[in-house]
Design a protein around this motif. Structure first.
Motif, short mmCIF file in Angstrom:
data_model
loop_
_atom_site.label_atom_id
_atom_site.label_comp_id
_atom_site.label_asym_id
_atom_site.label_seq_id
_atom_site.Cartn_x
_atom_site.Cartn_y
_atom_site.Cartn_z
N LYS A 192 -4.60 -7.40 4.19
CA LYS A 192 -5.14 -6.05 3.97
C LYS A 192 -4.02 -5.01 3.79
O LYS A 192 -4.10 -3.89 4.30
N MET A 219 1.29 4.20 -3.07
CA MET A 219 1.12 5.66 -2.93
C MET A 219 2.27 6.41 -3.59
O MET A 219 2.13 7.57 -3.96
N LEU A 228 -3.02 -3.23 1.36
CA LEU A 228 -3.25 -2.03 0.55
C LEU A 228 -3.68 -0.84 1.42
O LEU A 228 -3.43 0.31 1.06
N THR A 229 -4.32 -1.13 2.52
CA THR A 229 -4.91 -0.06 3.32
C THR A 229 -4.35 0.03 4.73
O THR A 229 -4.70 0.93 5.48
N GLN A 230 -3.49 -0.91 5.12
CA GLN A 230 -2.90 -0.84 6.45
C GLN A 230 -1.49 -1.42 6.43
O GLN A 230 -1.14 -2.19 5.54
N ARG A 231 -0.70 -1.02 7.41
CA ARG A 231 0.67 -1.53 7.53
C ARG A 231 0.74 -2.39 8.78
O ARG A 231 0.72 -1.88 9.90
N GLU A 235 -4.82 2.22 -6.90
CA GLU A 235 -6.02 2.80 -6.27
C GLU A 235 -6.38 2.08 -4.97
O GLU A 235 -7.39 2.38 -4.34
N ARG A 236 -5.56 1.10 -4.59
CA ARG A 236 -5.66 0.40 -3.31
C ARG A 236 -7.02 -0.27 -3.13
O ARG A 236 -7.68 -0.12 -2.11
N GLN A 237 -7.41 -1.03 -4.15
CA GLN A 237 -8.69 -1.73 -4.13
C GLN A 237 -8.46 -3.19 -3.72
O GLN A 237 -7.95 -3.99 -4.50
N HIS A 238 -8.88 -3.51 -2.51
CA HIS A 238 -8.74 -4.89 -2.02
C HIS A 238 -9.83 -5.77 -2.64
O HIS A 238 -10.95 -5.32 -2.88
N GLY A 286 0.81 -1.22 0.00
CA GLY A 286 0.00 0.00 0.00
C GLY A 286 0.84 1.26 0.00
O GLY A 286 0.58 2.19 -0.76
N GLU A 287 1.87 1.32 0.84
CA GLU A 287 2.75 2.49 0.91
C GLU A 287 3.47 2.70 -0.41
O GLU A 287 3.62 3.83 -0.89
#
Length: 278
Positions: free
Chosen positions: A254, A171, A256-259, A194-197, A167-168
């Motif tokens: 997950k 970006m 794409l949206t969290q680390r 676009e970080r679409q899971h 995810g990072e």
């Protein structure tokens, strides 16, 4: 100017990296050396990650090449280079290996996609496999097969970083996952940027985790029994990073949206368990 060793220690601590835990049980001189190596990797990596002008980033990496040359043939000026100059002869750290790490960082200035795993493996070799070889020299070994273990473990660490940071990196417009793998799981680069899971993306990530786990297994298989104690720091890192992979998978990939990260207490527990029984 800050004392070179103190500067390296501060650089390592500031990153909040899991590497810190693996250094805890090293003798003072070896801990000092691996901290200097880690600080060097952070410095050249930060050039690429924090400098948004590619030409300026290239100029800074070229400057670091001159600093590396000065470590071996002159008088460096940067605290990290001064720290490396003090320990490079003692631990047999070749100049070309440090330059190859910079080569890997430079790839990020010119490449944001990888067609297949073979191409990605070159990047992983430069930015992590070579670091593994240098770390093995610092930790010490009696059997040269330990170098194969260290290189393989470096690749596993880098693959884990790539999985955690999808995810990072997206970006920043970067996708390290091989495009052939995206096609195989019917995931588009656009979806990642676009970080679409999706279930397709989760299947893709489970495949990446399986690949990383294969490298960990191969590395541990390669480590000669007589060098396990000397290479304990790498084994601690492997325990922490493999636990991170398990956590990512347990959370449904997950990334794409969290680390995903492990708590300090969990890292410390894994460190102690591996140091005592690993």
């Amino acid at each position: 100017m800050m004392n070179p060793d103190a500067y390296c220690q501060e650089k390592a601590a500031a990153s909040g990296s899991s590497f810190y835990y693996s250094f805890l049980f090293l003798p003072t001189e070896r801990r000092r050396a691996i901290t200097a190596l880690y600080a060097f990797c952070r410095e050249v990596d930060d050039v690429v990650d924090e400098c948004h002008d590619p030409q300026l980033a290239q100029a800074k990496l070229d400057w670091w090449r001159r600093e590396v040359a000065a470590i071996y043939h002159g008088e460096p000026t940067h605290p990290v280079a001064l720290a490396l100059k003090a320990i490079a002869p003692r631990f047999n750290l070749p100049e070309e290996n440090l330059l190859e790490i910079i080569d890997g960082m430079e790839m990020d200035l010119h490449q944001s996609r990888y067609l297949d795993y073979k191409n990605l493996a070159l990047y992983c070799h430069r930015v992590a496999g070579v670091v593994g070889l240098l770390a093995a020299e610092i930790f010490g070994y009696t059997n040269r097969q330990t170098l194969k273990y260290a290189h393989e473990l470096g690749l596993a660490f880098q693959l884990t970083n790539i999985i955690r940071d999808v995810g990072e990196d997206a970006m920043r417009g970067r996708i390290y996952l091989p495009l052939e793998d995206l096609r195989r799981f019917n995931v588009t680069a656009k979806e990642i940027i676009e970080r679409q899971h999706s279930e397709r993306f989760e299947a893709l990530m489970r495949f990446q985790i399986e690949r990383a786990e294969t490298h960990y297994a191969q590395a541990l298989e390669l480590l000669p029994r007589e060098d396990r104690r000397k290479q304990k720091a790498g084994l601690i890192m492997a325990a922490i990073y493999r636990e991170l992979l398990h956590e990512i998978q347990a959370e449904g990939c997950k990334v794409l949206t969290q680390r995903t990260s492990l708590t300090s207490s969990r890292k410390l527990w894994l460190t102690l368990r591996t140091a005592l029984f690993g």
